[in-house]
Write an enzyme that holds these catalytic residues in place. Sequence first.
Site, PDB file in Angstrom:
ATOM      1  N   TYR A   1       0.835  -1.199   0.000  1.00  0.00           N
ATOM      2  CA  TYR A   1       0.000   0.000   0.000  1.00  0.00           C
ATOM      3  C   TYR A   1       0.875   1.256   0.000  1.00  0.00           C
ATOM      4  CZ  TYR A   1      -3.617  -3.374   1.331  1.00  0.00           C
ATOM      5  OH  TYR A   1      -4.460  -4.457   1.380  1.00  0.00           O
TER       6      TYR A   1
ATOM      7  N   HIS B   1      -0.140 -12.049   0.936  1.00  0.00           N
ATOM      8  CA  HIS B   1      -0.954 -11.040   0.253  1.00  0.00           C
ATOM      9  C   HIS B   1      -1.258 -11.423  -1.202  1.00  0.00           C
ATOM     10  CE1 HIS B   1      -1.392  -6.357  -0.329  1.00  0.00           C
ATOM     11  NE2 HIS B   1      -2.496  -7.018  -0.623  1.00  0.00           N
TER      12      HIS B   1
HETATM   13  P1  NAD Z   1     -13.345   0.044   0.939  1.00  0.00           P
HETATM   14  O1  NAD Z   1     -14.503  -0.662   0.354  1.00  0.00           O
HETATM   15  O2  NAD Z   1     -13.158   0.018   2.397  1.00  0.00           O
HETATM   16  O3  NAD Z   1     -13.377   1.554   0.385  1.00  0.00           O
HETATM   17  C1  NAD Z   1     -12.373   2.470   0.712  1.00  0.00           C
HETATM   18  C2  NAD Z   1     -12.700   3.829   0.097  1.00  0.00           C
HETATM   19  O4  NAD Z   1     -13.886   4.347   0.694  1.00  0.00           O
HETATM   20  C3  NAD Z   1     -11.623   4.879   0.343  1.00  0.00           C
HETATM   21  O5  NAD Z   1     -11.577   5.767  -0.755  1.00  0.00           O
HETATM   22  C4  NAD Z   1     -12.133   5.600   1.568  1.00  0.00           C
HETATM   23  O6  NAD Z   1     -11.615   6.908   1.649  1.00  0.00           O
HETATM   24  C5  NAD Z   1     -13.621   5.616   1.285  1.00  0.00           C
HETATM   25  N1  NAD Z   1     -14.461   5.759   2.496  1.00  0.00           N
HETATM   26  C6  NAD Z   1     -14.353   5.088   3.665  1.00  0.00           C
HETATM   27  N2  NAD Z   1     -15.300   5.467   4.532  1.00  0.00           N
HETATM   28  C7  NAD Z   1     -16.037   6.407   3.891  1.00  0.00           C
HETATM   29  C8  NAD Z   1     -17.146   7.191   4.264  1.00  0.00           C
HETATM   30  N3  NAD Z   1     -17.718   7.066   5.459  1.00  0.00           N
HETATM   31  N4  NAD Z   1     -17.654   8.057   3.357  1.00  0.00           N
HETATM   32  C9  NAD Z   1     -17.112   8.187   2.141  1.00  0.00           C
HETATM   33  N5  NAD Z   1     -16.035   7.479   1.720  1.00  0.00           N
HETATM   34  C10 NAD Z   1     -15.508   6.594   2.601  1.00  0.00           C
HETATM   35  O7  NAD Z   1     -12.064  -0.555   0.202  1.00  0.00           O
HETATM   36  P2  NAD Z   1     -10.574  -0.915   0.658  1.00  0.00           P
HETATM   37  O8  NAD Z   1      -9.909   0.225   1.354  1.00  0.00           O
HETATM   38  O9  NAD Z   1      -9.929  -1.491  -0.536  1.00  0.00           O
HETATM   39  O10 NAD Z   1     -10.767  -2.112   1.684  1.00  0.00           O
HETATM   40  C11 NAD Z   1     -10.625  -1.944   3.074  1.00  0.00           C
HETATM   41  C12 NAD Z   1      -9.317  -2.501   3.582  1.00  0.00           C
HETATM   42  O11 NAD Z   1      -9.301  -3.922   3.462  1.00  0.00           O
HETATM   43  C13 NAD Z   1      -8.062  -2.039   2.835  1.00  0.00           C
HETATM   44  O12 NAD Z   1      -7.655  -0.750   3.249  1.00  0.00           O
HETATM   45  C14 NAD Z   1      -7.104  -3.142   3.205  1.00  0.00           C
HETATM   46  O13 NAD Z   1      -6.609  -2.929   4.512  1.00  0.00           O
HETATM   47  C15 NAD Z   1      -8.002  -4.383   3.186  1.00  0.00           C
HETATM   48  N6  NAD Z   1      -7.973  -5.061   1.868  1.00  0.00           N
HETATM   49  C16 NAD Z   1      -7.109  -6.092   1.686  1.00  0.00           C
HETATM   50  C17 NAD Z   1      -7.029  -6.722   0.449  1.00  0.00           C
HETATM   51  C18 NAD Z   1      -6.045  -7.852   0.247  1.00  0.00           C
HETATM   52  O14 NAD Z   1      -5.407  -8.275   1.190  1.00  0.00           O
HETATM   53  N7  NAD Z   1      -5.895  -8.373  -0.950  1.00  0.00           N
HETATM   54  C19 NAD Z   1      -7.823  -6.306  -0.614  1.00  0.00           C
HETATM   55  C20 NAD Z   1      -8.732  -5.279  -0.393  1.00  0.00           C
HETATM   56  C21 NAD Z   1      -8.798  -4.657   0.857  1.00  0.00           C
END
Ligand code: NAD
Length: 311
Positions: free
Chosen positions: A56, A119
Amino acid sequence: MLYRPLGSTGLQISVIGFGASPLGNEFGSIEPADAERSVHAAIDCGINLFDVAPYYGRTLAETRLGSALVSKRNKVVLATKCGRYDKDSFDFSQQRVITSVDESLRRLQTDYLDLLTAHDIEFGDREQILSETLPAMRKLQRQGKVRFIGVSGLPLRMLADVARRGDLDYVLSYCHYNMLSRDLDQVLRPVTQARNIGLLNASPLYMGALTESGPPEWHPAATAVRQAAAQVVSLCRARRVNPSVLALRFCIDYPYAASTLVGMSHPRQVEQNVSALQFQLDTNLLEEVDRIVAPVRDATWPSGCPENSDV
Ligand code: NAD
């Protein structure tokens, strides 16, 4: 805050987990001060799970999270990853797992990780993950550098297979249980439940698609899926409901996931997302969402080596 057990680890984790990929500017450039304030606001609200990765922001998210957690390390369950280092850079070998963890520990300013996740394993060789990567991670556990180990990725069938055959403590799945998809419950959940392996559900906002700002440019979903998500957001606007709060609450209510990881980079988002715990779900609104989503329900996209991808 509510807490649930993570499989058989003995850890109690908050049902909302802090996804730290936005701290690496993955969804657009952010103010470093906002990153720190969001981490502190989340801890103050009782969020104890923080998930990051070297990938990230190509180490930036780990560095920012590490500095925000100075003097707060013992309040959190800290999760980072190994094996993915850039869009097309993967290395799941024993040697790289070992050096990767030492590098992450330095950036995170700590001497142990609570969770270490291999990952996006669909980009690796499945047999190497089972016979080399996971054993190397267990070795780090025996050395005290890591408390529990797991895997993450997109294709549910590979995650289910590795959960069935591998020695691991939890699985992190993303974009498979949310207002647009629920196939995690058919494909992966039966395996994690039967083996008492922890389940983490990530990307409740479908990586930004279920927010007022919409998805980032790199979002891999098909046009029809993005359009359905945009329609859901418009419907919420008309009903004066925050789409992100609705989408997060929907995921929190799924009892088989110990935590829902939502990406956050501003204290306002932390506050809104924590408010999802008090939000009253309107079943009529959910039915309307379901009607919009029906034509694209459970759509996914190719990810990883062809033999590991679900599509
Ligand atoms: P998400 O669905 O959580 O969306 C994140 C987006 O939504 C960001 O732009 C954030 O700023 C926005 N957001 C969050 N809260 C909000 C709100 N209340 N109002 C408006 N916008 C808002 O997607 P993500 O970040 O990809 O997934 C969450 C976490 O899960 C990641 O940060 C990561 O830690 C993990 N993840 C891991 C993998 C993997 O291991 N392959 C893949 C995807 C996600």
